[in-house]
Design a protein around this motif. Structure first.
Motif, short mmCIF file in Angstrom:
data_model
loop_
_atom_site.label_atom_id
_atom_site.label_comp_id
_atom_site.label_asym_id
_atom_site.label_seq_id
_atom_site.Cartn_x
_atom_site.Cartn_y
_atom_site.Cartn_z
N LEU A 168 -3.89 -13.86 -5.94
CA LEU A 168 -4.63 -14.15 -4.71
C LEU A 168 -4.02 -15.29 -3.93
N TYR A 169 -3.77 -15.04 -2.64
CA TYR A 169 -3.32 -16.11 -1.74
C TYR A 169 -4.51 -17.00 -1.35
N ILE A 170 -4.33 -18.31 -1.45
CA ILE A 170 -5.34 -19.28 -1.02
C ILE A 170 -4.66 -20.26 -0.06
N PRO A 171 -5.16 -20.40 1.19
CA PRO A 171 -4.56 -21.37 2.12
C PRO A 171 -4.72 -22.79 1.59
N ALA A 172 -3.64 -23.54 1.55
CA ALA A 172 -3.69 -24.90 1.01
C ALA A 172 -4.50 -25.85 1.88
N SER A 173 -4.77 -25.47 3.11
CA SER A 173 -5.50 -26.35 4.03
C SER A 173 -7.01 -26.15 3.98
N LYS A 174 -7.47 -25.13 3.26
CA LYS A 174 -8.89 -24.77 3.27
C LYS A 174 -9.57 -25.30 2.00
N GLN A 175 -10.24 -26.43 2.12
CA GLN A 175 -10.84 -27.06 0.95
C GLN A 175 -11.91 -26.18 0.32
N ARG A 176 -12.69 -25.49 1.12
CA ARG A 176 -13.73 -24.62 0.55
C ARG A 176 -13.11 -23.50 -0.28
N ALA A 177 -12.02 -22.93 0.22
CA ALA A 177 -11.34 -21.86 -0.52
C ALA A 177 -10.72 -22.39 -1.80
N LEU A 178 -10.15 -23.58 -1.75
CA LEU A 178 -9.56 -24.19 -2.94
C LEU A 178 -10.63 -24.47 -4.00
N GLU A 179 -11.79 -24.88 -3.56
CA GLU A 179 -12.90 -25.13 -4.48
C GLU A 179 -13.40 -23.82 -5.08
N ALA B 60 -2.29 -30.53 4.61
CA ALA B 60 -2.51 -29.50 3.58
C ALA B 60 -1.79 -29.86 2.29
N ARG B 61 -0.61 -30.43 2.40
CA ARG B 61 0.14 -30.85 1.22
C ARG B 61 -0.66 -31.88 0.41
N VAL B 62 -1.24 -32.84 1.12
CA VAL B 62 -2.04 -33.88 0.46
C VAL B 62 -3.29 -33.28 -0.18
N THR B 63 -3.96 -32.40 0.57
CA THR B 63 -5.17 -31.76 0.06
C THR B 63 -4.89 -30.94 -1.18
N LEU B 64 -3.85 -30.13 -1.15
CA LEU B 64 -3.53 -29.28 -2.29
C LEU B 64 -3.14 -30.11 -3.50
N ALA B 65 -2.35 -31.14 -3.31
CA ALA B 65 -1.95 -31.99 -4.43
C ALA B 65 -3.18 -32.61 -5.10
N ARG B 66 -4.14 -33.01 -4.31
CA ARG B 66 -5.36 -33.60 -4.86
C ARG B 66 -6.15 -32.57 -5.66
N PHE B 67 -6.31 -31.37 -5.11
CA PHE B 67 -7.07 -30.34 -5.81
C PHE B 67 -6.39 -29.95 -7.12
N LEU B 68 -5.09 -29.78 -7.10
CA LEU B 68 -4.39 -29.38 -8.31
C LEU B 68 -4.46 -30.46 -9.39
N ALA B 69 -4.51 -31.71 -8.96
CA ALA B 69 -4.59 -32.80 -9.93
C ALA B 69 -5.99 -32.95 -10.50
N GLU B 70 -7.02 -32.57 -9.72
CA GLU B 70 -8.40 -32.84 -10.12
C GLU B 70 -9.18 -31.62 -10.58
N VAL B 71 -8.79 -30.42 -10.15
CA VAL B 71 -9.59 -29.21 -10.41
C VAL B 71 -8.96 -28.40 -11.54
N ASP B 72 -9.81 -27.93 -12.44
CA ASP B 72 -9.36 -27.07 -13.53
C ASP B 72 -9.47 -25.62 -13.09
#
Length: 281
Positions: free
Chosen positions: A9-20, A46-58
């Motif tokens: 599944l493609y997830i836009p790195a800029s969309k925090q709701r989708a990343l969650e 988006a780069r900053v947002t994605l890096a944060r999610f990948l570091a914090e979200v399982d």
């Protein structure tokens, strides 16, 4: 046990709701997209947002792939620098790979396994050497961009795509790489999606890239062995073992010959079924 790739599944790195939301979706793999899904003015954020999610979200057992921007853009090197060194990233997906030079360049920026977007005419013609790259793990078909470059029209049977799809499949299988089919754009058309998944599965693809979570159930069903296929695989293995114990080189099951190659296929079916079951545990 072979990892399943039924649904990617493609997830836009800029969309925090989708990343969650992605953490709870039944996808076998996620492509966190910094390229086509992100507007130019949003790419740095988006780069900053994605890096944060990948570091914090399982994200659990899902394979985590980051699609960086192309090397001909001002964002690619920073993308590779950030995500190429992030422990939570399993692989880097390189867009518009038309030869090995771009893979060599990205391989020099990260130790992560590489995946290649196959979406150009030149990429189709160079599929064999691309698939043979020592750092490459998988191929992803970019059928929208390929159709645009070819000037082809949409057909339900994907006849204009067959040459490129076939060349990439041959290359992937020759080199033992994973290969994922392109997207189906009409995400509310589940019948059309099912038909295209069935076609891709029968051609030999490992799974399908998806643009919407509503497509997950269809892809997961189609690219998984059915109960009948699992039962047949077990019967083939048992029949062949019985024949070998009796000193015979082949078995007969339901009026059909069962040889070594059929047993290998049956074992692969059981391996996929076991891997899918393990994801659900």
């Amino acid at each position: 046990m072979t990892r399943p790739y039924r649904s990617v599944l493609y997830i836009p790195a800029s969309k925090q709701r989708a990343l969650e939301k992605a953490r709870g979706l039944a996808a076998d793999a996620i492509i966190f997209d910094l390229e086509d899904a992100v507007l130019p003015e949003e790419k740095a954020a988006a780069r900053v947002t994605l890096a944060r999610f990948l570091a914090e979200v399982d994200y659990g057992p899902r394979l985590r792939i980051v699609r960086i921007n192309g090397l001909d853009t001002p964002w690619a090197r920073e993308d590779a620098a950030v995500f190429g060194g992030l422990a939570a990233v399993d692989a880097i997906l390189v867009p518009k790979v038309d030869g090995v030079a771009v893979l060599d360049a990205v391989a020099g920026m990260t130790d992560k396994p590489l995946w290649a977007m196959m979406e150009t005419a030149r990429g189709m013609l160079n599929a064999g050497v691309i698939a043979a790259h020592p750092r490459l793990e998988g191929l992803v078909m970019g059928t929208n961009d390929l159709a645009k470059e070819l000037g082809s029209r949409f057909r339900a049977d994907r006849l204009p795509m067959m040459a490129g799809l076939g060349m990439c499949l041959l290359a992937a299988r020759a080199e033992g790489r994973v290969i994922i089919d392109g997207v189906y754009n009409s995400f509310r058309d589940h019948d059309g999606l099912r038909a295209e998944c069935l076609q891709g599965r029968d051609m030999g693809f490992d799974g399908k890239t998806l643009v919407h979570p509503d497509q997950l159930a269809v892809a997961n069903e189609v690219f998984a062995p059915s109960e009948d296929e699992v039962a047949l695989a077990r019967r083939q293995i048992e029949a062949f073992a019985t024949a070998r114990a009796a000193g015979q080189g082949v078995a007969v099951l339901d009026g059909k010959i069962v040889e070594n190659l059929h047993v290998a296929g049956a074992e692969a079916v059981l391996g996929r079924a076991e891997a899918i079951a393990a994801l659900a545990d």
